[in-house]
Structures are given as structure tokens and as C-alpha cells.
Design a protein around this motif. Structure first.
Motif, PDB file in Angstrom:
ATOM      1  N   LEU A 439      66.716 -65.969  59.192  1.00 55.85           N
ATOM      2  CA  LEU A 439      66.190 -64.527  58.213  1.00 55.85           C
ATOM      3  C   LEU A 439      64.917 -65.215  58.144  1.00 55.85           C
ATOM      4  CD1 LEU A 439      69.196 -64.771  56.324  1.00 55.85           C
ATOM      5  CD2 LEU A 439      68.844 -63.278  57.270  1.00 55.85           C
ATOM      6  N   ALA A 440      63.723 -66.809  57.467  1.00 55.58           N
ATOM      7  CA  ALA A 440      62.649 -66.592  57.198  1.00 55.58           C
ATOM      8  C   ALA A 440      62.008 -65.817  58.740  1.00 55.58           C
ATOM      9  CB  ALA A 440      62.939 -68.460  56.490  1.00 55.58           C
ATOM     10  N   ALA A 441      62.134 -66.646  59.405  1.00 57.47           N
ATOM     11  CA  ALA A 441      62.155 -66.208  60.808  1.00 57.47           C
ATOM     12  C   ALA A 441      61.040 -65.447  61.168  1.00 57.47           C
ATOM     13  CB  ALA A 441      62.921 -66.877  62.462  1.00 57.47           C
ATOM     14  N   VAL A 442      61.897 -64.621  60.747  1.00 56.57           N
ATOM     15  CA  VAL A 442      61.366 -62.681  61.419  1.00 56.57           C
ATOM     16  C   VAL A 442      60.223 -62.678  60.031  1.00 56.57           C
ATOM     17  CG1 VAL A 442      61.636 -61.013  60.530  1.00 56.57           C
ATOM     18  CG2 VAL A 442      63.873 -61.670  61.805  1.00 56.57           C
ATOM     19  N   PRO A 443      59.616 -62.627  58.693  1.00 58.64           N
ATOM     20  CA  PRO A 443      58.403 -62.810  58.238  1.00 58.64           C
ATOM     21  C   PRO A 443      57.769 -63.574  58.993  1.00 58.64           C
ATOM     22  CG  PRO A 443      60.216 -63.459  56.774  1.00 58.64           C
ATOM     23  CD  PRO A 443      60.456 -63.332  58.070  1.00 58.64           C
ATOM     24  N   LEU A 444      58.027 -65.190  59.079  1.00 51.84           N
ATOM     25  CA  LEU A 444      57.017 -66.642  59.663  1.00 51.84           C
ATOM     26  C   LEU A 444      55.737 -65.797  60.699  1.00 51.84           C
ATOM     27  CD1 LEU A 444      59.264 -69.527  58.210  1.00 51.84           C
ATOM     28  CD2 LEU A 444      57.027 -68.563  57.355  1.00 51.84           C
ATOM     29  N   THR A 475      61.736 -71.907  48.764  1.00 52.44           N
ATOM     30  CA  THR A 475      60.759 -72.991  49.492  1.00 52.44           C
ATOM     31  C   THR A 475      60.385 -72.694  50.619  1.00 52.44           C
ATOM     32  OG1 THR A 475      61.692 -74.538  48.683  1.00 52.44           O
ATOM     33  CG2 THR A 475      59.928 -74.754  50.358  1.00 52.44           C
ATOM     34  N   LEU A 476      61.253 -71.636  52.006  1.00 51.94           N
ATOM     35  CA  LEU A 476      60.647 -70.925  52.941  1.00 51.94           C
ATOM     36  C   LEU A 476      59.901 -69.363  52.097  1.00 51.94           C
ATOM     37  CD1 LEU A 476      63.825 -70.730  55.111  1.00 51.94           C
ATOM     38  CD2 LEU A 476      61.705 -72.757  55.311  1.00 51.94           C
ATOM     39  N   SER A 477      60.190 -68.637  51.558  1.00 54.32           N
ATOM     40  CA  SER A 477      59.711 -67.426  50.766  1.00 54.32           C
ATOM     41  C   SER A 477      58.259 -68.575  50.329  1.00 54.32           C
ATOM     42  CB  SER A 477      60.321 -66.597  49.738  1.00 54.32           C
ATOM     43  OG  SER A 477      59.999 -65.785  49.292  1.00 54.32           O
ATOM     44  N   ASN A 478      58.570 -69.676  49.802  1.00 53.53           N
ATOM     45  CA  ASN A 478      56.825 -69.635  48.937  1.00 53.53           C
ATOM     46  C   ASN A 478      55.929 -69.957  50.351  1.00 53.53           C
ATOM     47  OD1 ASN A 478      57.214 -69.399  46.725  1.00 53.53           O
ATOM     48  ND2 ASN A 478      58.096 -71.843  46.134  1.00 53.53           N
ATOM     49  N   ALA A 479      56.268 -70.617  51.880  1.00 53.76           N
ATOM     50  CA  ALA A 479      55.503 -70.575  52.532  1.00 53.76           C
ATOM     51  C   ALA A 479      55.156 -68.994  52.706  1.00 53.76           C
ATOM     52  CB  ALA A 479      56.918 -71.735  53.637  1.00 53.76           C
ATOM     53  N   HIS A 482      52.597 -68.023  50.932  1.00 54.24           N
ATOM     54  CA  HIS A 482      51.502 -67.785  50.050  1.00 54.24           C
ATOM     55  C   HIS A 482      51.396 -69.231  50.840  1.00 54.24           C
ATOM     56  CE1 HIS A 482      52.392 -66.255  46.576  1.00 54.24           C
ATOM     57  NE2 HIS A 482      53.761 -67.471  45.986  1.00 54.24           N
ATOM     58  N   ALA A 483      51.651 -70.296  52.073  1.00 57.80           N
ATOM     59  CA  ALA A 483      51.475 -71.081  52.385  1.00 57.80           C
ATOM     60  C   ALA A 483      50.429 -70.800  54.221  1.00 57.80           C
ATOM     61  CB  ALA A 483      52.456 -72.007  52.999  1.00 57.80           C
ATOM     62  N   HIS A 484      50.703 -69.930  54.351  1.00 59.72           N
ATOM     63  CA  HIS A 484      49.918 -69.661  56.014  1.00 59.72           C
ATOM     64  C   HIS A 484      50.696 -70.442  57.187  1.00 59.72           C
ATOM     65  CE1 HIS A 484      48.287 -66.320  53.741  1.00 59.72           C
ATOM     66  NE2 HIS A 484      47.698 -67.062  52.881  1.00 59.72           N
ATOM     67  N   ALA A 485      51.933 -71.446  57.255  1.00 54.09           N
ATOM     68  CA  ALA A 485      51.631 -72.095  57.752  1.00 54.09           C
ATOM     69  C   ALA A 485      52.035 -71.626  58.594  1.00 54.09           C
ATOM     70  CB  ALA A 485      52.921 -72.579  57.157  1.00 54.09           C
ATOM     71  N   THR A 486      51.689 -72.361  60.504  1.00 50.70           N
ATOM     72  CA  THR A 486      52.597 -72.276  61.628  1.00 50.70           C
ATOM     73  C   THR A 486      53.008 -73.459  62.032  1.00 50.70           C
ATOM     74  OG1 THR A 486      50.736 -73.955  62.781  1.00 50.70           O
ATOM     75  CG2 THR A 486      50.134 -71.597  61.832  1.00 50.70           C
ATOM     76  N   ARG A 487      53.437 -74.136  60.933  1.00 51.14           N
ATOM     77  CA  ARG A 487      54.791 -75.025  61.373  1.00 51.14           C
ATOM     78  C   ARG A 487      55.602 -75.611  59.915  1.00 51.14           C
ATOM     79  NH1 ARG A 487      55.370 -80.893  62.742  1.00 51.14           N
ATOM     80  NH2 ARG A 487      52.692 -80.373  63.058  1.00 51.14           N
ATOM     81  N   GLY A 520      47.122 -72.478  40.346  1.00 49.46           N
ATOM     82  CA  GLY A 520      47.849 -71.295  41.484  1.00 49.46           C
ATOM     83  C   GLY A 520      48.513 -71.939  40.633  1.00 49.46           C
ATOM     84  N   ARG A 521      49.514 -70.464  40.868  1.00 52.84           N
ATOM     85  CA  ARG A 521      50.582 -69.743  40.211  1.00 52.84           C
ATOM     86  C   ARG A 521      51.945 -70.871  40.680  1.00 52.84           C
ATOM     87  NH1 ARG A 521      52.916 -63.576  41.071  1.00 52.84           N
ATOM     88  NH2 ARG A 521      54.887 -64.977  39.412  1.00 52.84           N
ATOM     89  N   ARG A 522      52.678 -70.927  39.403  1.00 57.23           N
ATOM     90  CA  ARG A 522      53.934 -72.652  40.497  1.00 57.23           C
ATOM     91  C   ARG A 522      55.095 -72.035  39.727  1.00 57.23           C
ATOM     92  NH1 ARG A 522      51.595 -77.791  41.120  1.00 57.23           N
ATOM     93  NH2 ARG A 522      49.751 -77.207  41.644  1.00 57.23           N
ATOM     94  N   SER A 523      55.482 -70.972  39.209  1.00 64.05           N
ATOM     95  CA  SER A 523      56.671 -70.312  39.337  1.00 64.05           C
ATOM     96  C   SER A 523      57.822 -70.506  40.320  1.00 64.05           C
ATOM     97  CB  SER A 523      56.601 -68.699  39.179  1.00 64.05           C
ATOM     98  OG  SER A 523      56.333 -67.819  40.424  1.00 64.05           O
ATOM     99  N   GLY A 524      56.969 -70.695  41.476  1.00 63.76           N
ATOM    100  CA  GLY A 524      58.423 -70.936  42.602  1.00 63.76           C
ATOM    101  C   GLY A 524      58.953 -72.407  41.769  1.00 63.76           C
ATOM    102  N   LEU A 525      58.145 -73.148  41.645  1.00 62.29           N
ATOM    103  CA  LEU A 525      58.372 -74.582  41.898  1.00 62.29           C
ATOM    104  C   LEU A 525      59.021 -75.134  40.439  1.00 62.29           C
ATOM    105  CD1 LEU A 525      54.761 -76.388  42.276  1.00 62.29           C
ATOM    106  CD2 LEU A 525      56.885 -75.976  44.345  1.00 62.29           C
ATOM    107  N   HIS A 526      59.090 -74.558  39.591  1.00 66.34           N
ATOM    108  CA  HIS A 526      59.082 -74.299  38.550  1.00 66.34           C
ATOM    109  C   HIS A 526      60.897 -73.933  38.290  1.00 66.34           C
ATOM    110  CE1 HIS A 526      55.988 -75.499  35.751  1.00 66.34           C
ATOM    111  NE2 HIS A 526      55.351 -74.810  35.934  1.00 66.34           N
ATOM    112  N   ASN A 527      61.182 -73.033  39.182  1.00 61.71           N
ATOM    113  CA  ASN A 527      62.239 -72.498  40.196  1.00 61.71           C
ATOM    114  C   ASN A 527      63.265 -73.463  40.717  1.00 61.71           C
ATOM    115  OD1 ASN A 527      62.043 -70.778  37.704  1.00 61.71           O
ATOM    116  ND2 ASN A 527      61.660 -69.001  40.496  1.00 61.71           N
ATOM    117  N   LEU A 528      62.430 -74.503  41.271  1.00 61.14           N
ATOM    118  CA  LEU A 528      63.138 -75.148  42.080  1.00 61.14           C
ATOM    119  C   LEU A 528      63.807 -76.545  41.018  1.00 61.14           C
ATOM    120  CD1 LEU A 528      60.687 -75.429  44.997  1.00 61.14           C
ATOM    121  CD2 LEU A 528      62.868 -74.457  45.371  1.00 61.14           C
ATOM    122  N   GLU A 529      62.734 -76.571  40.563  1.00 62.47           N
ATOM    123  CA  GLU A 529      62.861 -77.944  39.699  1.00 62.47           C
ATOM    124  C   GLU A 529      64.674 -77.370  37.884  1.00 62.47           C
ATOM    125  OE1 GLU A 529      59.306 -78.738  37.451  1.00 62.47           O
ATOM    126  OE2 GLU A 529      58.306 -79.775  38.687  1.00 62.47           O
TER     127      GLU A 529
END
Length: 560
Positions: A439-444, A475-479, A482-487, A520-529
């Protein structure tokens, strides 16, 4: 009977002193000051300060009487510094002594030396000495709200009749100001509860993860009620109620705990009746429950149209005031709205599931009525051509094609049967991880790599698995956002040993993006914790897999 005259300055008595008349303007200023705000606690503080100035007293306080008339639920004071208050250790409860007598019989009291009054029971250690005493009741719309207390006139003189008369007038004006503040606070409180109900309804009907929606119910219940925790309970498979969502100030390892049906409070909730407890530490019905360490508790059934869907628990810290009638009524409406949203969400998911079944049935009909019939007709045509051919190679080739068509028809019939009779076995953890990655592959724009280590599908329990999937999704949603990752590399390792020696599962999600910016905003990281803490685990960050450690790595682990 003629109506009572409105509050105002006392009429000058015959022979009133020039000093008394000179204080009337100060009384009028004090009355204007008392009615100048709408926030309740600020109004009470202002009344204390104004009354002390008007009567030239060192100390002033307002004791707010509880709804049941048994003691004080709040005590606002002026003149005693915070360090002294901390040394005293606790505020008066209004159940004993002179203050208790005024709660039971709210009438004006003026004493030259309160220590000589037989109703007095003395002061606690570190309490400043006090002698002169003046107490008057504060009434709001005819009901006793509390008492205004003044002690120790600065000139070391006793309070006189003029002081009593002026403070009584001020108390009458204070009653009007408190009534206005209470109306304002009630309106703001209702607005907050309505907004919370809207947030819960939106979350439940958004079509997202049901666990996240239930977590929002718990968080809103805690915030709106001023409780230390919000707990959502749903019926367990074997009876009783299971804790499915917890929002608390501190980590609470209560997710997945099942409270058995023999518990008296569970029986009350399942019968659709609310339960209100003044002190969880002393109530025997809460002896084995998760709120034993708390104080007042409000337990509400999630009930709609006679159907009980679960329960909502809101405990306050020990020593906190009990829930008021207004809070109980607002909480009950909130629980009813949450129950309606739950029912609507269930109905929505049922409609979506029905739509899937109908679509499967349509596909099965098309396969059976169109595809199989055409394949069968094609097979008959080929058999006819086979019989009419004189070339052995052609006959053999056509015969092989016919055999393949027969196999294809059998496979399609099996698919038709599976579509019409689906077996919905719960997918394993690895399957759910792969589904999230797909599912994450489509937006990524690319598919993250993945690797499984250890007994992922057999060792990890359902509760830990659900939280791991939610952490992976976050985590995939944050990537993506916010992350603009290629891998991105995803590893699920069910063969790790946690720092405390327990067996556990570790989710690692590494990317080569921009990393976590400072500030930066860390609400996602707080949710993970938070998700890790609810199942006794941890979550932390590390360097990424980009050049020179660029990007970020999230390590989420929990015992199983």
C-alpha cells in the motif's frame, strides 16, 4: 409576598459612624471588581482578595461545598504563601471543626477568638496562627455555593458589625458573579464536549484503522473529563470486557487485559448502567481492576438503542474532586455519541464487506456464465477440428490444447467456488506487513525492500502484532510525507532478546531521506513511543542508510 430587594450597599443605620459611611465607596468599588470576570477560579480568587481588602483582613478563603453538602470540594485562599501551603500538606475538607459546622449550618459567624469556639478543632502543623474570624455564606440562585471566611484584622482588632454588613453585601454580589461564571464555564464545557464528540465521530467514520479510532475515543474522554486516564472497553470473546485502548499521563500496561464478567462493575456496565466511584482505592468492586491506584472514577456504558457495545472509564488522580452532576451528564452524552459512532462505523464496514461480496458474486457469475461457456465451446470446436484432421501432428497438438482448456475450466470453477464461499482466515503478521508495504509503494513511487527473521507468524501475539503494524504504517507514512526518501528497508525480527532478557520482536524501518530536522514536528514519533509503551516496549531513532548516515532509522521493539 414582595420580592427581595436587589443586593446593594447596606442602608446607613441610625447613628452610623462617619467611618462606616466613608467605606461605602470602597464597597461599591469592590462589588464592581468582583463582577468583572467570567472564569470561575479567577472570580473566586478575586472575591477573596477583594473581601480581604474591604475588611482589612490578613487572610481570606472560599470553601466550595460539594453537591451532596458533605464537605468541601474546593478551597481557594488568599494571604498564605505557597511554601506554607506545601508545608501544611492538605487543604481543609470541611467535614470537621468550625468549617464543617458552617457547611452544615450556613449562617453568618463572627468570633473574636476562633480558638475559644467549642466547634474549633485546632490548626494543623505549620498553619499560621489566626484569632479573629468572620464567615458568611455565598448563595447562588438560592442554593449555598460555599462560605467566605476572613481571619485576623490587620489592626489586631476584632471584626465589627460594619465589617459583617459589608462582607454580607459583598457575598451577595459574589453569588451573582459566581453564577455568571458558572454559566460561562458550563457553556464552554459543553462546547468542548461537543467538539470532542465530533472528533470521535469523524475518526470512527473515516474508514481508517479501528484501533486508532478507539485510541482517539480514549484520548478525548481523558481530555474532556479532566481525568488522569481514558480507557475503552469492548466485550471479550470469552465474556467480560477487554481493554482495547488506553490514553494516560504515564505508561499503563493494561491493553488486552480482560475484566471477567463476575466483576460487579462489569455486570453494571453490560446492563447499561453507569457507575460513579468517589475513591477507587477503597471500593471493593475495583479491587482487581486497572484503576485501583486512582481516586474518583466515572464508568459509563457505550450504549445505544438498548445495545451495549462496551464501556468507557475515566479515573482521576487520588485526592481529586469527584465528578459533578454536570460532568456526569456530559460524559454520558459523550459515551452515547461514541456508541452511536461505533454502531455507524460497524454498519459502514458491513456495507463495505457486503459490497465486496456482491462484487465477488458478480465476478463469479461472469466467470461461470460467460468465460467457462466460451472456453467449453472453444474446446468442442477444437475437438471437431481434431477429428477432421488427417495430419497426426495436428491431431496431437489440438488434443493437447483441449486438455489444457479442460484444466483451465477446472481452475476457473475452483476460483468461482472460492469467490462465492470465501474463507476469511486471519492473515499472519508477515502477510499484514507485506500488505502495508504494498500500500505504501503507491504514494512512495517505489516498493520498500523487506526481510523477515525468526518465527514472525507464530511467536508474535495478536496485541503486539497489531501495534507493530500500526507503527509500520505510521513510519511509512512519515517517510512519504516528510523524509523524501528514495530507498526504504523494512526488517521484522522476531528472534531478538530485549535489554531486560525477554524475547521480543523488533521492527526496523530505515530510509535515505532528509532525516529529522531540529525543532520539527514529532507527533508521529510520539505516537510510536506511546504504542511501544502500551505493550511494554520502546521506540528510538538512529542514523539512516543514506550517504554518511543520512536519513533516519526507526527501531520499534516490544516483548511477546
Amino acid at each position: 409576598m414582595a420580592p427581595a430587594p436587589p443586593p446593594g450597599p447596606p442602608h446607613p443605620r441610625e447613628g452610623a459612624s462617619a467611618e462606616f459611611l466613608a467605606r461605602v465607596p470602597a464597597l461599591l468599588d469592590a462589588m464592581r471588581s468582583v463582577g468583572s470576570g467570567l472564569e470561575l477560579h479567577s472570580t473566586l480568587n478575586r472575591i477573596c482578595e477583594t473581601a480581604a481588602g474591604l475588611a482589612n483582613a490578613r487572610y481570606a478563603a472560599i470553601g466550595v461545598v460539594g453537591e451532596d453538602g458533605d464537605g468541601l470540594v474546593d478551597f481557594v485562599h488568599h494571604g498564605v504563601d505557597e511554601a506554607t501551603v506545601r508545608r501544611i500538606g492538605h487543604l481543609p475538607d470541611g467535614r470537621t471543626g468550625l468549617l464543617g459546622a458552617l457547611v452544615r449550618a450556613p449562617e453568618p459567624v463572627r468570633l473574636t477568638d476562633l480558638s475559644e469556639d467549642p466547634r474549633s478543632c485546632g490548626f494543623p502543623e505549620h498553619h499560621p496562627p489566626m484569632r479573629g474570624f468572620l464567615g458568611v455564606p455565598i448563595r447562588v440562585q438560592g442554593e449555598t455555593f460555599g462560605n467566605l471566611y476572613l481571619t485576623d484584622k490587620r489592626a489586631a482588632e476584632p471584626f465589627d458589625d460594619d465589617d459583617l454588613a459589608m462582607v454580607q453585601v459583598l457575598a451577595a454580589e459574589a453569588g451573582i458573579a459566581i453564577g455568571n461564571a458558572r454559566l460561562y464555564e458550563a457553556a464552554r464545557q459543553r462546547e468542548r464536549w461537543i467538539d470532542g464528540s465530533v472528533a470521535v465521530t469523524t475518526a470512527l467514520l473515516s474508514g481508517g484503522d479501528i484501533d486508532d479510532a478507539l485510541q482517539i475515543v480514549a484520548e478525548q474522554a481523558r481530555r474532556l473529563s479532566g481525568a488522569s486516564a481514558g480507557i475503552v472497553l469492548l466485550p471479550a470473546d470469552g465474556g467480560g470486557l477487554e481493554i482495547v485502548a488506553v490514553a494516560a499521563e504515564y505508561p499503563v500496561n493494561a491493553l488486552g487485559v480482560v475484566i471477567p464478567p463476575v466483576n460487579g462493575i462489569v455486570a453494571e456496565l453490560l446492563a447499561g448502567r453507569p457507575v460513579f466511584v468517589n475513591d477507587a482505592a477503597t471500593d471493593p468492586r475495583l479491587e482487581a481492576g486497572p484503576v485501583r491506584a486512582y481516586g474518583p472514577v466515572m464508568l459509563l456504558p457505550l450504549c445505544r438503542d438498548g445495545r451495549v457495545l462496551g464501556g468507557l472509564v475515566m479515573p482521576r488522580a487520588p485526592g481529586e474532586r469527584p465528578f459533578t452532576r454536570t460532568e456526569r451528564a456530559l460524559g454520558d452524552r459523550f459515551a452515547s455519541q461514541a456508541a452511536l459512532a461505533l454502531m455507524t462505523a460497524d454498519a459502514q464496514r458491513d456495507r463495505e464487506r457486503l459490497a465486496v461480496y456482491e462484487d465477488r458474486d458478480r465476478i463469479a457469475r461472469d466467470l461461470h456464465d460467460l468465460v467457462i461457456q466460451r472456453l467449453f465451446a472453444t474446446g468442442m470446436m477444437l475437438e471437431s477440428a481434431q477429428r477432421g484432421s488427417a495430419v497426426p501432428e495436428v491431431r496431437d497438438g489440438v488434443g493437447g490444447a483441449v486438455d489444457e482448456l479442460d484444466v483451465t475450466i477446472q481452475e476457473i470453477r475452483s476460483a468461482v467456488f472460492a469467490l462465492r464461499h470465501p474463507v476469511e482466515a486471519p492473515p499472519g503478521l508477515s502477510t499484514r506487513v507485506l500488505r502495508e508495504i504494498t500500500l505504501a509503494a503507491v504514494p512512495l513511487g517505489f516498493t520498500p525492500s523487506h526481510r523477515f527473521v525468526g518465527p514472525v507468524d507464530t511467536a508474535v501475539d495478536d496485541l503486539t502484532g497489531k501495534n507493530l503494524i500500526a507503527a509500520l504504517r505510521e513510519t511509512l507514512s512519515n517517510a512519504f510525507r516528510h523524509a523524501h526518501a528514495t530507498r526504504i528497508e523494512v526488517v521484522v525480527d522476531a528472534a531478538v532478546t530485549l535489554p531486560d532478557g525477554r524475547r521480543g520482536v523488533r521492527l526496523t524501518v530505515a530510509d535515505d531521506g532528509v532525516g529529522i530536522p531540529e525543532g520539527g514536528r514529532r507527533s508521529g514519533l510520539h505516537n510510536l513511543e506511546r504504542r511501544a509503551e502500551t505493550v511494554g516496549g520502546t521506540s528510538r531513532l538512529g542514523p539512516g542508510i543514506g550517504a554518511d548516515g543520512g536519513g533516519a532509522t526507526v527501531l520499534w521493539e516490544a516483548p511477546y
